[in-house]
Design a protein around this motif. Structure first.
Motif, short mmCIF file in Angstrom:
data_model
loop_
_atom_site.label_atom_id
_atom_site.label_comp_id
_atom_site.label_asym_id
_atom_site.label_seq_id
_atom_site.Cartn_x
_atom_site.Cartn_y
_atom_site.Cartn_z
N LEU A 128 -13.70 36.46 -4.72
CA LEU A 128 -13.78 36.81 -3.55
C LEU A 128 -13.55 35.85 -2.82
O LEU A 128 -14.32 35.05 -2.48
N VAL A 129 -12.47 35.87 -1.82
CA VAL A 129 -12.10 34.97 -0.34
C VAL A 129 -12.32 35.84 0.81
O VAL A 129 -11.47 36.83 0.98
N GLY A 130 -12.92 35.54 1.93
CA GLY A 130 -12.94 35.99 3.11
C GLY A 130 -12.32 34.74 4.11
O GLY A 130 -12.81 33.85 4.16
N ILE A 131 -11.43 35.21 5.12
CA ILE A 131 -10.82 34.18 5.88
C ILE A 131 -10.95 34.78 7.27
O ILE A 131 -10.54 35.96 7.68
N LEU A 132 -11.54 34.17 8.03
CA LEU A 132 -11.96 34.46 9.57
C LEU A 132 -10.89 33.63 10.61
O LEU A 132 -11.04 32.58 10.53
N ALA A 133 -9.97 34.39 11.25
CA ALA A 133 -8.93 33.75 12.14
C ALA A 133 -9.50 33.81 13.64
O ALA A 133 -9.42 34.82 14.16
N ALA A 134 -10.55 32.73 13.92
CA ALA A 134 -11.09 32.83 15.17
C ALA A 134 -10.58 31.99 16.42
O ALA A 134 -9.88 30.89 15.92
N ALA A 135 -10.33 32.81 17.35
CA ALA A 135 -9.57 32.14 18.66
C ALA A 135 -10.33 32.78 19.91
O ALA A 135 -10.82 34.04 19.83
N GLU A 136 -10.05 32.17 20.94
CA GLU A 136 -10.49 32.77 22.24
C GLU A 136 -9.23 32.69 23.22
O GLU A 136 -8.80 31.58 23.32
N ASN A 137 -8.93 33.82 23.68
CA ASN A 137 -7.66 34.07 24.50
C ASN A 137 -7.87 33.94 26.01
O ASN A 137 -8.38 34.91 26.36
N MET A 138 -7.75 32.96 26.47
CA MET A 138 -8.02 32.59 27.87
C MET A 138 -7.05 32.32 28.80
O MET A 138 -5.78 32.01 28.22
N VAL A 139 -7.23 32.42 29.98
CA VAL A 139 -6.26 31.85 31.03
C VAL A 139 -6.60 30.52 31.49
O VAL A 139 -7.70 30.28 32.03
N LYS A 179 -9.52 39.46 11.93
CA LYS A 179 -9.22 39.03 13.30
C LYS A 179 -10.55 38.59 13.85
O LYS A 179 -11.37 39.44 13.89
N SER A 180 -10.39 37.48 14.42
CA SER A 180 -11.67 37.10 15.21
C SER A 180 -11.31 36.56 16.70
O SER A 180 -11.28 35.26 16.75
N LEU A 181 -10.90 37.40 17.58
CA LEU A 181 -10.89 37.22 18.72
C LEU A 181 -12.24 37.48 19.52
O LEU A 181 -12.72 38.26 19.66
N THR A 182 -12.70 36.04 19.90
CA THR A 182 -14.20 36.20 20.32
C THR A 182 -14.37 36.70 21.69
O THR A 182 -15.47 37.26 21.96
N PHE A 183 -13.02 36.45 22.44
CA PHE A 183 -13.07 37.09 23.55
C PHE A 183 -11.39 37.04 23.96
O PHE A 183 -10.69 36.20 23.49
N ASP A 184 -11.04 38.23 24.48
CA ASP A 184 -9.61 38.37 24.76
C ASP A 184 -9.44 38.93 26.23
O ASP A 184 -9.66 39.96 26.50
N THR A 185 -9.00 37.80 27.03
CA THR A 185 -8.68 38.24 28.36
C THR A 185 -7.15 38.73 28.61
O THR A 185 -6.71 39.52 29.33
N GLY A 186 -6.50 38.75 27.71
CA GLY A 186 -5.22 38.91 27.24
C GLY A 186 -4.27 37.85 27.81
O GLY A 186 -2.94 37.91 27.67
N GLY A 187 -4.94 36.82 28.08
CA GLY A 187 -3.92 35.45 28.68
C GLY A 187 -3.14 35.82 29.62
O GLY A 187 -3.63 36.60 30.59
N TYR A 188 -1.97 35.12 29.86
CA TYR A 188 -1.15 35.38 31.18
C TYR A 188 -0.64 36.82 31.20
O TYR A 188 -0.14 37.12 32.32
N SER A 189 -0.58 37.61 30.25
CA SER A 189 -0.19 38.82 30.01
C SER A 189 -1.70 39.74 30.40
O SER A 189 -2.29 40.51 29.71
N LEU A 190 -2.25 39.50 31.52
CA LEU A 190 -3.60 39.64 31.76
C LEU A 190 -4.12 41.09 31.86
O LEU A 190 -3.60 41.94 32.34
#
Length: 466
Positions: free
Chosen positions: A277-288, A231-242
């Motif tokens: 070996l395989v590495g998978i990075l699931a990257a997102a930024e959870n913003m409002v 899991k790669s949440l580069t930043f997590d504000t929580g979104g609208y569930s702030l």
């Protein structure tokens, strides 16, 4: 900067000599610095001794701690060169030398690249032995793994204005080219087109949209790969569930699982592991934003299963759901392991001592547990009973991303949600590292901040498959 080299005792021309020694446990003096209590410097004989005050003696973990204390004492006192005689300290076993080097290199780490007043300082440690060549592979292997841990620490510590999904993909591509890995990046348009609605939804509120980053180490064995997903949440504000303002601090570290996966791939490539070996990075930024996903949104995942969003702050399981599906469809892994700072509930359950482990296979769980004990990146297995799946069943959709009501069995709910995206019969383990990925204060061989948890654990597991 710390340099470790092997030398013969009769060629060492430096002044200070170091030792690791055991001492009986004793009450700490009142108001003393516990670290100063465990080290002794004798200027007359030009020796410094790091004591292990434990009834367990020179275990690998105690050696790591003592070695870390030693190098930090050297740095504090601005001592540039020291020799440590392995035989004199009773450190002739390869595993003892490995732990010694680990403690030194991990303990020397500092995240100070943004400080303007840092004076560069170098320490050279000579490990003195009559047979230097006998330990060359041990020292090199320890150095490579520790450099990977420190890479994971640094990239995890980086703020979101430096590492976001787009810049992470660029960095991963550059690193892959340097170390001979194959790197594929799927952008948000490709992900949307292929039906990966969960990872796209989490990142759609950000100006830097989601990326799925795939790293491949070919190995030399003709067998199905082991796939690591992070899991790669580069930043997590929580979104609208702030999140509250205090809870939001430190959310740049929400990418720790993926950084451990990336660093493990680098170490595997440098050490030329035979296992594919395989590495998978699931990257997102959870913003409002006006484009962000909302509570009650219904998402169709890559698997085809639908999810109603009850909590936009339960986003990690959504990006992992698509990543796990992709991993199985694309690579049919013989073993699938994911790492994620997934739930605050695992911190409540296990604190900052052990990570939570969930597994569909007892043999896999036992092997990971043993690797955790050896590396002191310790795990504790939690249940995946089928009844827990009822907590994530939806009324309007196949699944919901958060339980109703929402405070029971939180780490298990996160894991059981992920299990809905794992094929029946697949050997899978989920490591919830939320409590161990970030140190609130200095630990024995880790400063405050990202720990790099998972790299040494995974490398031990993988090397024992060789």
């Amino acid at each position: 900067m710390l340099t470790i080299q092997l030398s013969s005792p009769d060629t060492f021309s430096g002044g200070l000599r170091a030792r690791i020694a055991t001492a009986p446990p004793a009450p700490k003096p009142a108001l003393s610095d516990p670290e100063a209590w465990n080290i002794s410097h004798d200027p007359a004989s030009q020796t410094v001794t790091a004591f292990i005050r434990s009834s367990e003696g020179m275990t690998p973990e105690n050696l790591r701690r003592a070695a870390s204390l030693l190098v930090r004492w050297l740095a504090y006192n601005r001592i540039e060169s020291v020799g440590l005689d392995l035989a004199e300290s009773g450190l002739l076993a390869p595993e003892s030398v490995f732990a010694l080097v680990e403690g030194m290199l991990l303990g020397d780490y500092r995240f100070d690249i943004y400080l303007s007043n840092v004076t560069p300082f170098s320490i050279e440690v000579d490990l003195l032995t009559e047979t230097p060549t006998a330990y060359e592979h041990v020292v090199r292997r320890a150095a490579i793994i520790c450099e990977s841990v420190n890479l994971a620490r640094t990239w995890t510590n980086e703020p979101a204005n430096v590492i976001n999904p787009v810049t992470l993909a660029e960095r991963a591509q550059n690193l892959a080219a340097e170390y001979g890995l194959i790197c594929t990046v799927l952008d948000d348009h490709q992900l949307r087109q292929m039906g990966a609605g969960a990872i796209v939804a989490v990142g759609q509120g950000s100006n830097t949209p989601s990326r799925l980053i795939i790293l491949q180490h070919a190995g030399s064995k003709d067998e199905r790969p082991i796939v690591l997903v992070g899991k790669s949440l580069t930043f997590d504000t929580g979104g609208y569930s702030l999140k509250g303002s205090e809870s939001m601090l430190g959310m740049n570290v929400d990418k720790a699982g993926a950084m451990a996966v990336l660093a493990t791939l680098i170490a595997a490539a440098r050490l030329k592991l035979k296992t594919p070996l395989v590495g998978i990075l699931a990257a997102a930024e959870n913003m409002v934003s006006a484009h962000a996903y909302r509570p009650n949104d219904i998402i169709k995942t890559l698997s085809g299963k639908t999810v109603e969003v009850l909590n936009t702050d339960a986003e990690g399981r959504l990006v992992l759901a698509d990543a796990l599906t992709y991993a199985q469809r694309q690579f049919d892994p013989r073993i699938l392991i994911d790492l994620a700072t997934l739930t605050g509930g695992v911190v409540t359950a296990l604190g900052s001592i052990r990570a939570g482990m969930f597994a569909t296979d007892d043999e896999l769980a036992e092997a990971l547990f043993r690797s955790g004990e050896r590396t002191y990146e310790r795990l504790w297995r939690l249940p995946l009973d089928a009844e827990y799946a009822e907590l994530v069943r939806g009324e309007k959709t196949d699944l919901v991303n958060s339980a109703i009501p929402g405070r029971k069995a939180l780490p298990i709910i996160g894991a059981i949600f992920l299990k809905q995206f794992v094929d029946d019969g697949r050997r899978w383990a989920h490591l919830d590292i939320a409590g161990v990925a970030d140190a609130e204060k200095r630990k024995a061989y880790c400063p405050k901040g990202a720990t790099g948890f998972g790299v040494r654990l995974l490398m031990d597991y993988l090397e024992n498959l060789e």
